[in-house]
Design an enzyme around this catalytic site. Structure first.
Site, mmCIF file in Angstrom:
data_model
loop_
_atom_site.group_PDB
_atom_site.id
_atom_site.type_symbol
_atom_site.label_atom_id
_atom_site.label_comp_id
_atom_site.label_asym_id
_atom_site.label_seq_id
_atom_site.Cartn_x
_atom_site.Cartn_y
_atom_site.Cartn_z
ATOM 1 N N SER A 186 -56.559 41.394 90.626
ATOM 2 C CA SER A 186 -57.603 42.285 91.095
ATOM 3 C C SER A 186 -57.730 43.168 92.484
ATOM 4 O O SER A 186 -56.907 42.018 93.643
ATOM 5 C CB SER A 186 -59.888 42.358 90.918
ATOM 6 O OG SER A 186 -59.681 40.972 91.418
ATOM 7 N N ARG A 216 -59.635 32.832 84.662
ATOM 8 C CA ARG A 216 -58.579 34.105 83.860
ATOM 9 C C ARG A 216 -57.270 33.275 83.202
ATOM 10 O O ARG A 216 -56.781 33.959 81.984
ATOM 11 C CB ARG A 216 -58.820 35.539 84.880
ATOM 12 C CG ARG A 216 -59.867 35.055 84.800
ATOM 13 C CD ARG A 216 -59.646 37.297 85.577
ATOM 14 N NE ARG A 216 -60.651 37.719 85.949
ATOM 15 C CZ ARG A 216 -60.885 38.745 87.676
ATOM 16 N NH1 ARG A 216 -59.413 39.430 88.151
ATOM 17 N NH2 ARG A 216 -61.927 39.540 87.832
ATOM 18 N N ASP A 235 -62.961 46.920 93.099
ATOM 19 C CA ASP A 235 -63.993 47.336 94.128
ATOM 20 C C ASP A 235 -63.451 48.689 94.739
ATOM 21 O O ASP A 235 -62.046 48.320 94.874
ATOM 22 C CB ASP A 235 -64.875 46.282 94.710
ATOM 23 C CG ASP A 235 -63.798 45.318 95.204
ATOM 24 O OD1 ASP A 235 -63.494 44.247 94.472
ATOM 25 O OD2 ASP A 235 -63.093 45.650 96.937
ATOM 26 N N ARG A 253 -47.649 38.803 89.385
ATOM 27 C CA ARG A 253 -49.162 38.205 89.769
ATOM 28 C C ARG A 253 -50.173 39.510 88.487
ATOM 29 O O ARG A 253 -49.601 40.629 88.978
ATOM 30 C CB ARG A 253 -49.536 38.596 91.433
ATOM 31 C CG ARG A 253 -50.913 38.856 91.658
ATOM 32 C CD ARG A 253 -51.364 38.849 92.860
ATOM 33 N NE ARG A 253 -51.895 39.290 93.412
ATOM 34 C CZ ARG A 253 -53.120 38.902 92.984
ATOM 35 N NH1 ARG A 253 -53.596 38.322 92.007
ATOM 36 N NH2 ARG A 253 -54.662 39.402 93.015
ATOM 37 N N GLY A 263 -55.391 34.931 90.021
ATOM 38 C CA GLY A 263 -55.792 34.418 90.861
ATOM 39 C C GLY A 263 -56.529 32.630 90.451
ATOM 40 O O GLY A 263 -56.825 31.769 90.905
ATOM 41 N N MET A 308 -55.110 39.937 98.286
ATOM 42 C CA MET A 308 -54.733 38.669 98.297
ATOM 43 C C MET A 308 -53.385 37.944 98.764
ATOM 44 O O MET A 308 -52.957 36.526 98.727
ATOM 45 C CB MET A 308 -55.877 37.796 99.336
ATOM 46 C CG MET A 308 -57.536 38.798 100.049
ATOM 47 S SD MET A 308 -58.440 37.603 99.907
ATOM 48 C CE MET A 308 -57.850 36.378 101.156
ATOM 49 N N ARG A 313 -56.291 20.131 90.503
ATOM 50 C CA ARG A 313 -56.913 20.450 90.665
ATOM 51 C C ARG A 313 -57.398 21.286 90.119
ATOM 52 O O ARG A 313 -57.865 22.625 91.138
ATOM 53 C CB ARG A 313 -56.353 21.151 92.329
ATOM 54 C CG ARG A 313 -55.868 19.966 93.182
ATOM 55 C CD ARG A 313 -55.011 20.555 95.213
ATOM 56 N NE ARG A 313 -54.918 19.558 95.423
ATOM 57 C CZ ARG A 313 -55.743 18.670 96.117
ATOM 58 N NH1 ARG A 313 -55.712 19.954 97.120
ATOM 59 N NH2 ARG A 313 -54.874 18.619 97.077
ATOM 60 N N ARG A 363 -65.255 44.084 83.131
ATOM 61 C CA ARG A 363 -64.284 43.080 83.699
ATOM 62 C C ARG A 363 -62.763 42.295 82.524
ATOM 63 O O ARG A 363 -61.842 42.793 82.771
ATOM 64 C CB ARG A 363 -64.432 42.076 84.036
ATOM 65 C CG ARG A 363 -65.571 42.277 86.052
ATOM 66 C CD ARG A 363 -65.731 41.512 86.408
ATOM 67 N NE ARG A 363 -66.462 41.863 87.977
ATOM 68 C CZ ARG A 363 -65.564 42.465 88.466
ATOM 69 N NH1 ARG A 363 -64.465 41.606 89.444
ATOM 70 N NH2 ARG A 363 -66.308 42.631 89.846
#
Ligand code: HPA
Length: 234
Positions: free
Chosen positions: A90, A24, A204, A87, A20, A180, A43, A217
């Protein structure tokens, strides 16, 4: 070039990893790929192409949420000829047995809605992962000994959720975690006959409210990148 991706036609590999977060994508490309080249910065949604064990790979940020992922996945598949899209991201855990840092491999992705809702109308389409990729990712996690869960996830439209009752029903029905993006990625892969998978790190926990400490992370994210690469090229 497409509306949202500035790469030249031959600068995108057939295999694309999609985190996402565009930073990363940069970190993963610089850490795991040989000779990574920046191929998109429209962008600020960074994309890099390099090689992994001699195989060409692109790592392209998807942004957060299904509408954003849908833009990048559509252009990667339809305009650049991407054939395998994984994908990497997290998720929040929705079962007690799923722990922080564990890997979730999403067999299916439930949702309340997706950008494809307008096509399906009354049909409750069941977005599912590509079996060959899923199987290869499971083998890769077994070889590493990474604690892994394989099953259904929930692709939410909102991060700041106002439906605790719905989360309870999903926990009750065995949903492993929430993120998401995956549902729309699986739907687009089905529509265009390409392979897709989501490999997720638990960052989480919705039941215990724990969160992955920020210093951990990078390591947890790195495991997931390697699992995705091994799955793509096994
Ligand atoms: N909700 C939605 N997406 C997420 C979460 C969450 O709790 N954690 C990581 N991605």
């Amino acid at each position: 070039m497409t509306v949202h991706i500035g790469a030249k036609p031959d600068q995108i590999a057939e295999t694309v990893l999609m985190p996402g977060d565009p930073y990363r994508a940069k970190w993963a490309a610089e850490t795991f790929l040989q000779d990574p080249v920046l191929v998109n910065e429209v962008r600020g949604m960074l994309g890099f192409t390099g090689t992994w064990r001699g195989n060409r790979v692109t790592i392209q940020g998807s942004g957060m949420g299904m509408p954003s992922l849908s833009i990048y996945a559509n252009e990667l598949i339809r305009d650049y000829g991407a054939k395998t899209l994984i994908r990497i991201g997290s998720c929040g855990a929705m079962q007690e047995r799923v722990k922080i840092r564990d890997i979730i491999i999403a067999m299916t992705a439930s949702s309340m809605s997706t950008p494809s809702r307008g096509i399906f109308r009354e049909l409750q389409f069941a977005p599912c992962a590509d079996w060959s990729l899923l199987n290869a990712a499971v083998q890769a996690t077994k070889a590493r000994g990474t604690p892994t869960h394989v099953g259904g996830i929930y692709s939410a439209d909102v991060f700041y959720d106002e439906r605790p009752d719905l989360n309870e029903q999903m926990t009750r029905h065995g949903i492993l975690g929430v993120e998401m993006e995956a549902a729309e990625l699986y739907i687009l892969a089905a529509r265009y006959g390409v392979r897709a998978l989501a490999v997720l790190t638990v960052s989480d926990h919705l039941l215990t409210h724990e969160a992955l400490p920020s210093e951990d992370r990078e390591k947890s994210f790195g495991d997931m990148v390697e699992i995705a690469l091994e799955a793509a090229f096994s």
